[in-house]
Motif scaffolding. Sequence first.
Motif, short mmCIF file in Angstrom:
data_model
loop_
_atom_site.label_atom_id
_atom_site.label_comp_id
_atom_site.label_asym_id
_atom_site.label_seq_id
_atom_site.Cartn_x
_atom_site.Cartn_y
_atom_site.Cartn_z
N GLY A 17 8.48 -5.46 -7.96
CA GLY A 17 7.57 -6.46 -7.40
C GLY A 17 7.05 -6.06 -6.04
O GLY A 17 5.89 -6.32 -5.70
N ASP A 18 7.90 -5.40 -5.25
CA ASP A 18 7.46 -4.95 -3.92
C ASP A 18 6.45 -3.81 -4.03
O ASP A 18 5.45 -3.77 -3.29
CB ASP A 18 8.67 -4.49 -3.11
N LEU A 19 6.69 -2.87 -4.94
CA LEU A 19 5.76 -1.75 -5.10
C LEU A 19 4.39 -2.23 -5.56
O LEU A 19 3.36 -1.64 -5.21
CB LEU A 19 6.33 -0.74 -6.11
N ALA A 20 4.37 -3.29 -6.34
CA ALA A 20 3.09 -3.80 -6.85
C ALA A 20 2.20 -4.30 -5.73
O ALA A 20 0.98 -4.45 -5.91
CB ALA A 20 3.34 -4.93 -7.86
N ASN A 21 2.79 -4.55 -4.56
CA ASN A 21 2.02 -5.03 -3.41
C ASN A 21 1.71 -3.92 -2.41
O ASN A 21 1.30 -4.20 -1.29
CB ASN A 21 2.78 -6.16 -2.71
N THR A 22 1.93 -2.67 -2.81
CA THR A 22 1.64 -1.55 -1.91
C THR A 22 0.38 -0.83 -2.37
O THR A 22 0.01 -0.89 -3.55
CB THR A 22 2.82 -0.55 -1.89
N PRO A 23 -0.30 -0.14 -1.46
CA PRO A 23 -1.52 0.60 -1.83
C PRO A 23 -1.19 1.73 -2.80
O PRO A 23 -0.10 2.33 -2.73
CB PRO A 23 -2.02 1.15 -0.50
N ASP A 24 -2.11 2.04 -3.69
CA ASP A 24 -1.95 3.22 -4.53
C ASP A 24 -3.33 3.81 -4.82
O ASP A 24 -4.35 3.18 -4.60
CB ASP A 24 -1.20 2.89 -5.83
#
Length: 473
Positions: A88-95
């Motif tokens: 869930g945290d990674l889903a809110n990071t830029p990619d």
Amino acid sequence: MATHAAGGDNGTRRLSVEERAEAGRAARRRTPRSRNAEFEPPADRPDPLDVLEGQSADRVPELVPIRYGRMVESPFRFYRGAAAVMAGDLANTPDSGLRVQLCGDAHMLNYGLLGSPERNLLFDINDFDETLPGPWEWDVKRLAVSLAVAGRENGFTDTERAEIVRSAGRSYREQMRRYAGMSHLDVWYARIDAEQLRALADSELRSRGRKQLAESLAKARGRDSLQAAGKLTEVVAGERRFRSTPPLVEPLWALLPDAERSTLEDQIGDMVDHYGQTLPSDRRYLLRRFTLVDVARKVVGVGSVGTRCWILLLVGRDSDDPLILQAKEAGESVLAPYAGAGEYSMQGERVVAGQRLMQAASDIFLGWYRAQGIDGRERDFYVRQLRDWKGSVEPALMVPRGMRTYGEICAATLARAHARSGDRIAIAAYLGGGDVFDRALVGFAEAYADRNERDHRALADAVAAGRVAAHSA
């Protein structure tokens, strides 16, 4: 004659190497590499304990406290069990928007030694419970944070940890750029074997590190079904059976009443037959040469504790010719709410397909099935050998130089796995020749390690307050 993308997917035009590289540079303009340092959880970030308890709702109730008991031991053990929290945290990071087949839980202990069908000892990713297509950055960040968290537990300095993570980022970047210049077949055949590990140890590690590696390689070769049988079974009235060591290993005779046990034994016998249909014909023939003689429930891992996991004892020529298979429950990937469900409706098939795509060589008995349990519910499983020349590391024994080298090997392995499924040319162009991404990865790893420590404290507080029960086992 019209040209199409490799395999003719959707009839799309094949992009040139330069067009693919430009796609990577365009992604860099949209999402600068320096932004990979960012981690700022939103104000409405879910309570990590709610996330963990949500996972526990469909697990074996009496085993769930063991999971919490293992996770509360240390921030690193918490991190291993909190893949759903980090998803869930990674889903809110830029990619970058560039996707690959993800491991989904690429922390440093999900790499190790394994045996290929040709009986070569390889180093590869070895856990695919959460595999799913998604942004390549998610796997790299999961690995980087694990190195930072393990480095903190070992008492490494800020400078030492930064060098470890930065070296892993550099290794991933440089290997991806190397794969970008290789042919499809050369990428597919690429692998890291025991001889390459020895060569690396000779050039990078001191004598203590080389000795530890040699011992690990020798130990891995001895970890097979025969060794597992010696540890997990005993001979009773002339028949080999699983030894009962509750709660970690519990044979069916010790676990269930006669009627339920008989039903489950029949179901698992049918499972072996049906699972065999997912194997290539030659391996299906080999499986039929073995006879199922016993079944036990086994507690495995940290994050997986509480999922249904059966170990199956089969014998071939006689009781001294054992094969031990592990049938592990496969639920929905923790990445699915954020990356999409993927193409497979059977979760066991999802795991097997991801493993076959990412690994250089997979277990000859790797397959899947769907079964109805004694509670009437259908569940998905994947099957593999319990041990097949498997070997792992102990982070607590690592010095900074050893962890740096190990992180580099893991990152190179991850790059090879990603290069098989994603656009390696675009990813390499995004990463570039400089160290911008490597340095950004250090910032993210340290920021998330801070967050992980707070989440671990929250679990410890919840255990102390009686909100959740935790047992050591």
